[in-house]
Design a protein around this motif. Structure first.
Motif, mmCIF file in Angstrom:
data_model
loop_
_atom_site.group_PDB
_atom_site.id
_atom_site.type_symbol
_atom_site.label_atom_id
_atom_site.label_comp_id
_atom_site.label_asym_id
_atom_site.label_seq_id
_atom_site.Cartn_x
_atom_site.Cartn_y
_atom_site.Cartn_z
ATOM 1 N N ALA A 1 0.863 -1.271 -0.042
ATOM 2 C CA ALA A 1 0.112 0.027 -0.179
ATOM 3 C C ALA A 1 0.921 1.150 0.028
ATOM 4 O O ALA A 1 0.612 2.197 -0.714
ATOM 5 N N LEU A 2 1.941 1.339 0.735
ATOM 6 C CA LEU A 2 2.518 2.652 0.922
ATOM 7 C C LEU A 2 3.344 2.905 -0.483
ATOM 8 O O LEU A 2 3.261 4.078 -0.740
ATOM 9 N N PRO A 3 3.930 2.184 -1.199
ATOM 10 C CA PRO A 3 4.439 2.480 -2.516
ATOM 11 C C PRO A 3 3.324 2.964 -3.440
ATOM 12 O O PRO A 3 3.533 3.941 -4.219
ATOM 13 N N THR A 4 2.181 2.260 -3.396
ATOM 14 C CA THR A 4 1.337 2.633 -4.301
ATOM 15 C C THR A 4 0.546 4.048 -3.996
ATOM 16 O O THR A 4 0.240 4.851 -4.631
ATOM 17 N N VAL A 5 0.412 4.084 -2.703
ATOM 18 C CA VAL A 5 -0.108 5.657 -2.241
ATOM 19 C C VAL A 5 0.849 6.678 -2.417
ATOM 20 O O VAL A 5 0.468 7.738 -3.220
ATOM 21 N N GLY A 6 2.263 6.506 -2.350
ATOM 22 C CA GLY A 6 3.179 7.483 -2.702
ATOM 23 C C GLY A 6 3.314 7.508 -4.144
ATOM 24 O O GLY A 6 3.470 8.802 -4.558
ATOM 25 N N ALA A 7 3.193 6.541 -4.912
ATOM 26 C CA ALA A 7 2.950 6.750 -6.638
ATOM 27 C C ALA A 7 1.897 7.771 -6.923
ATOM 28 O O ALA A 7 1.913 8.691 -7.742
ATOM 29 N N TYR A 8 0.659 7.527 -6.195
ATOM 30 C CA TYR A 8 -0.749 8.206 -6.654
ATOM 31 C C TYR A 8 -0.219 9.700 -6.345
ATOM 32 O O TYR A 8 -0.732 10.473 -7.194
ATOM 33 N N VAL A 9 0.155 9.890 -5.021
ATOM 34 C CA VAL A 9 0.574 11.079 -4.672
ATOM 35 C C VAL A 9 1.478 11.973 -5.344
ATOM 36 O O VAL A 9 1.364 13.252 -5.900
ATOM 37 N N ALA A 10 2.482 11.352 -5.927
ATOM 38 C CA ALA A 10 3.406 11.904 -6.817
ATOM 39 C C ALA A 10 2.981 12.040 -8.174
ATOM 40 O O ALA A 10 3.207 13.211 -8.651
ATOM 41 N N TRP A 11 2.014 11.259 -8.751
ATOM 42 C CA TRP A 11 1.263 11.551 -9.999
ATOM 43 C C TRP A 11 0.420 12.824 -9.921
ATOM 44 O O TRP A 11 0.290 13.623 -10.875
#
Length: 146
Positions: free
Chosen positions: A17-27
């Motif tokens: 979950a953490l990398p997925t949420v981080g990628a979404y926030v960066a996008w």
């Protein structure tokens, strides 16, 4: 499921979950924001209607001065507003109507008829309310509504 299995599952979910949420926030941060809508200044008449309780609606018939208050009569009912008659009429200058007396303002669509006793002119509104007309406003009332 014992405590170790629960912790293992918890950390596995975090690991995904953490990398997925981080990628979404960066996008999302790369997307340019659209133009910021500036707040629209309400029209004077709509500013007056914000003072009325919502239950009365916006079908304003007339204003009646009572001491330091203005009674706003609508098709549904009436309510008192703490403001000067002059200020209320100024806020309603976008609405068609006339100040027919120093303590009365009448909307254009509210006049159902009139009555004349001797030299006194009285307007009868659509809700049955009778509004006196000042002698100084009688000619304007005759030209506009009668």
């Amino acid at each position: 499921m014992d405590g170790r299995d629960f912790l293992r599952t918890y950390f596995q979910v975090l690991l995904v979950a953490l990398p997925t949420v981080g990628a979404y926030v960066a996008w999302r941060s790369r997307i340019e924001p659209g133009p910021v809508a500036r707040p629209v200044e309400p029209a004077p008449a709509s500013r007056f209607f914000t003072r009325l309780p919502a239950r009365l609606g916006t079908d304003l018939l007339c204003l009646q001065m009572e001491d330091h208050y203005v009674r706003a009569h609508t098709a549904v009912g009436s309510d008192l507003i703490l403001m000067r008659m002059r200020d209320a009429v100024a806020e309603l200058d976008a609405l068609p109507g006339l100040q027919v007396h120093r303590s009365w303002w009448v909307a254009a669509g509210a006049v159902a008829g009139h009555r004349k006793d001797d030299r006194r002119l009285t307007l009868v509104l659509t809700n049955g309310l009778e509004v006196p007309v000042a002698r100084s406003a009688a000619s304007a009332v005759r030209q506009t509504w009668l």
